[in-house]
Design an enzyme around this catalytic site. Structure first.
Site, PDB file in Angstrom:
ATOM      1  CG  HIS A   1      47.103  40.603  24.542  1.00 13.32           C
ATOM      2  ND1 HIS A   1      45.972  40.310  25.272  1.00 13.32           N
ATOM      3  CD2 HIS A   1      47.720  39.416  24.328  1.00 13.32           C
ATOM      4  CE1 HIS A   1      45.909  39.019  25.497  1.00 13.32           C
ATOM      5  NE2 HIS A   1      46.976  38.443  24.941  1.00 13.32           N
TER       6      HIS A   1
ATOM      7  CB  SER B   1      45.598  35.459  24.197  1.00 18.50           C
ATOM      8  OG  SER B   1      46.394  35.404  25.355  1.00 18.50           O
TER       9      SER B   1
ATOM     10  CG  ASP C   1      43.292  42.370  26.054  1.00 12.45           C
ATOM     11  OD1 ASP C   1      43.823  42.855  25.034  1.00 12.45           O
ATOM     12  OD2 ASP C   1      43.684  41.313  26.590  1.00 12.45           O
TER      13      ASP C   1
END
Length: 501
Positions: A246, A361, A281
């Site tokens: 993402h 992230s 992911d």
């Protein structure tokens, strides 16, 4: 009834007195009483005969003259207390002889024969003496503030003002005449001391020093929009960097999009997408920069709840940020889906309380030895978007498997059962309710139907739709697994050969 009886002429008093004493006649004693209480035959006279007679007691001596004078009866014509031994009242009042004032005899408080009466209340002359007069224990009159005259009050006030004025003027004069020190002092050097800082092996500072060179910041720019994230170097020789899907998915296939990796030393390099996996992911980037520091990869099997961990990344665009905490849970099913990204994954996450914020992230989650145990991916949030002490990381074993597939083929495959489900419970048992079965899928071939509730895969309990995805993804495509379902109130087991997705 009361008439004299016939034949009686003498007075009634001649009748013998019936109440007069009567002679006492006692029966003679018995022989036993005579033996016990009788006089012995050899004893003549009283028992007390021959005892010595005590001498007569002497008369008490007359009292001393001082006692007679002090405690004897008063002289004729006098009453009340007597005079002191001197024979006349004292000439002066003393603390030891307050009774001998000249008016002592007329003082009702000192006259024991004075009658007790209730007199009128005390009346004070407010002009001469306002209120009662108060004396201390030594008989001195106490001075009260209201007894002071206006003149004394004015004199006291003037004295206070005079003292204040003199003190203030002296202080002002001294401060004005004292020379001020200069503001600047050229050549000043502050003293140096040895702080004696000691850092134990395995401390957060040591871990951060060793790991931070292997963590990079990821900058993504699409047109006028931009985003930041983090990444970890997993192959420094070939320039491979792992991050979250993402973080970079928005730049895939977009003309003019730029992805840039910024390293620990501040240098940067353009990055290209090697491959992306929305189902986990995970994404891998490649940079053309030799000599990168590679992160040491740990093992998910060695991680236990309570282990200390350190999170390193670029939260909120702040590169090189280090936070610490512990592993608070393992194998936590977490669904990942982000707006503006094609990520649609369910991971079996490592849960940590190390503060993680947007921008972390793709960053590193390492253990106390500095080994990578996870890729920071998501946070639990109440809506504000910040850390609330619940962060989630993709386990390092999952990352290693997906990254190797992406580097080798550019894509990754996962096992699939071919069902869509949602979490249900009957109050005593949880499971995943089958909403539909894909035609030709592994579930259809195994005989799984709609309205079945999956409760276990290979003996591992399934309590939600997320747990079902994690349980299936733990196996390889083509592997046959046992699936337990509840149908019509009874449980049954079926064999399903997993598909590749």
């Amino acid at each position: 009834m009361y008439a004299r009886p016939a034949g009686h002429a003498a007075p009634f008093s001649d009748v013998p007195d019936r109440l007069a004493p009567r002679p006492v006649t006692a029966p003679p004693p018995s022989p036993a009483q005579a033996v016990a209480f009788g006089r012995p035959a050899s004893t003549v006279g009283g028992f007390a005969d021959g005892r010595p007679t005590p001498p007569p007691r002497p008369a008490p001596p007359p009292p001393a003259e001082a006692l007679v004078r002090a405690f004897g009866p008063a002289a004729g014509g006098r009453r009340g207390l007597q005079e002191p031994p001197a024979g006349r009242p004292g000439r002066r009042r003393t603390a030891t002889g307050p009774w001998w004032k000249p008016d002592a005899r007329q003082d009702p408080w000192r006259d024991p024969y004075a009658p007790a009466v209730l007199g009128p209340p005390a009346v004070y002359d407010e002009a001469a003496q306002p209120g009662p007069v108060v004396f201390d224990a030594q008989g001195r009159r106490k001075l009260r503030l209201r007894d002071l005259s206006v003149r004394l009050w004015v004199l006291g006030l003037l004295a206070v003002l005079l003292v204040g004025a003199v003190g203030g003027g002296a202080g002002w004069y001294l401060t004005k005449t004292n020379d001020e020190t200069p503001l600047l002092a050229p050549g000043t050097q502050l003293s140096e001391v040895d702080p004696g800082i000691t850092r134990e092996p395995g401390s957060v500072s040591e871990i951060a020093q060793n790991v931070m060179p292997a963590v990079v910041s990821i900058e993504v720019r699409v047109g006028q929009a931009g985003a930041t994230g983090s990444g970890v170097v997993i192959d420094g020789e070939n320039g491979y960097i792992v991050t979250n899907n993402h973080v970079v998915s928005g730049a895939e296939g977009i003309e003019g999009a730029e992805i840039r990796a910024v390293f620990f030393d501040g240098s940067g390099s353009a990055a290209r997408i090697v491959g992306r996996d929305p189902a986990s992911d995970i994404a891998v980037l490649k940079v053309e920069k030799p000599g990168l520091v590679t992160a040491a990869l740990g093992s998910s099997d060695d991680v236990v709840v309570g282990d200390p961990v350190v999170a390193i990344g670029s939260p909120l665009g702040l590169a090189g940020t280090v936070t610490s905490g512990i592993v608070s849970a393992l194998e936590r099913p977490v669904r990942l889906a982000g707006e503006g990204s094609d990520t649609n994954a369910v991971i079996s996450a490592v849960q940590t309380d190390a503060p993680i914020n947007p921008g972390n992230s793709g960053g590193a989650l390492v253990d106390a030895s500095g080994a990578l145990i996870g890729i920071n991916t998501a946070i639990a949030s109440t809506g504000a978007g910040g850390s609330i002490g619940l962060g989630f990381a993709i386990p390092v074993d999952t990352m290693r498997d997906i990254a190797e597939q992406l580097i080798s083929t550019g894509s990754a495959v996962h096992a699939s059962l071919g069902v869509n489900t949602r979490s249900v419970t009957d109050g005593t048992r949880d499971g995943a309710l089958v909403l539909n079965v894909e035609p030709g899928s592994a579930a259809a071939a195994a005989g799984i139907r709609e309205e079945d509730v999956v409760i276990a895969v290979e003996g591992e309990a399934v309590g939600s739709s997320e747990e079902l995805v994690v349980a299936v993804d733990a196996h390889d495509p083509g592997e046959t697994v046992t699936v337990e379902v509840v149908r019509g109130g009874a449980s049954t087991e079926v064999e399903a050969t997993l598909d590749a997705a």
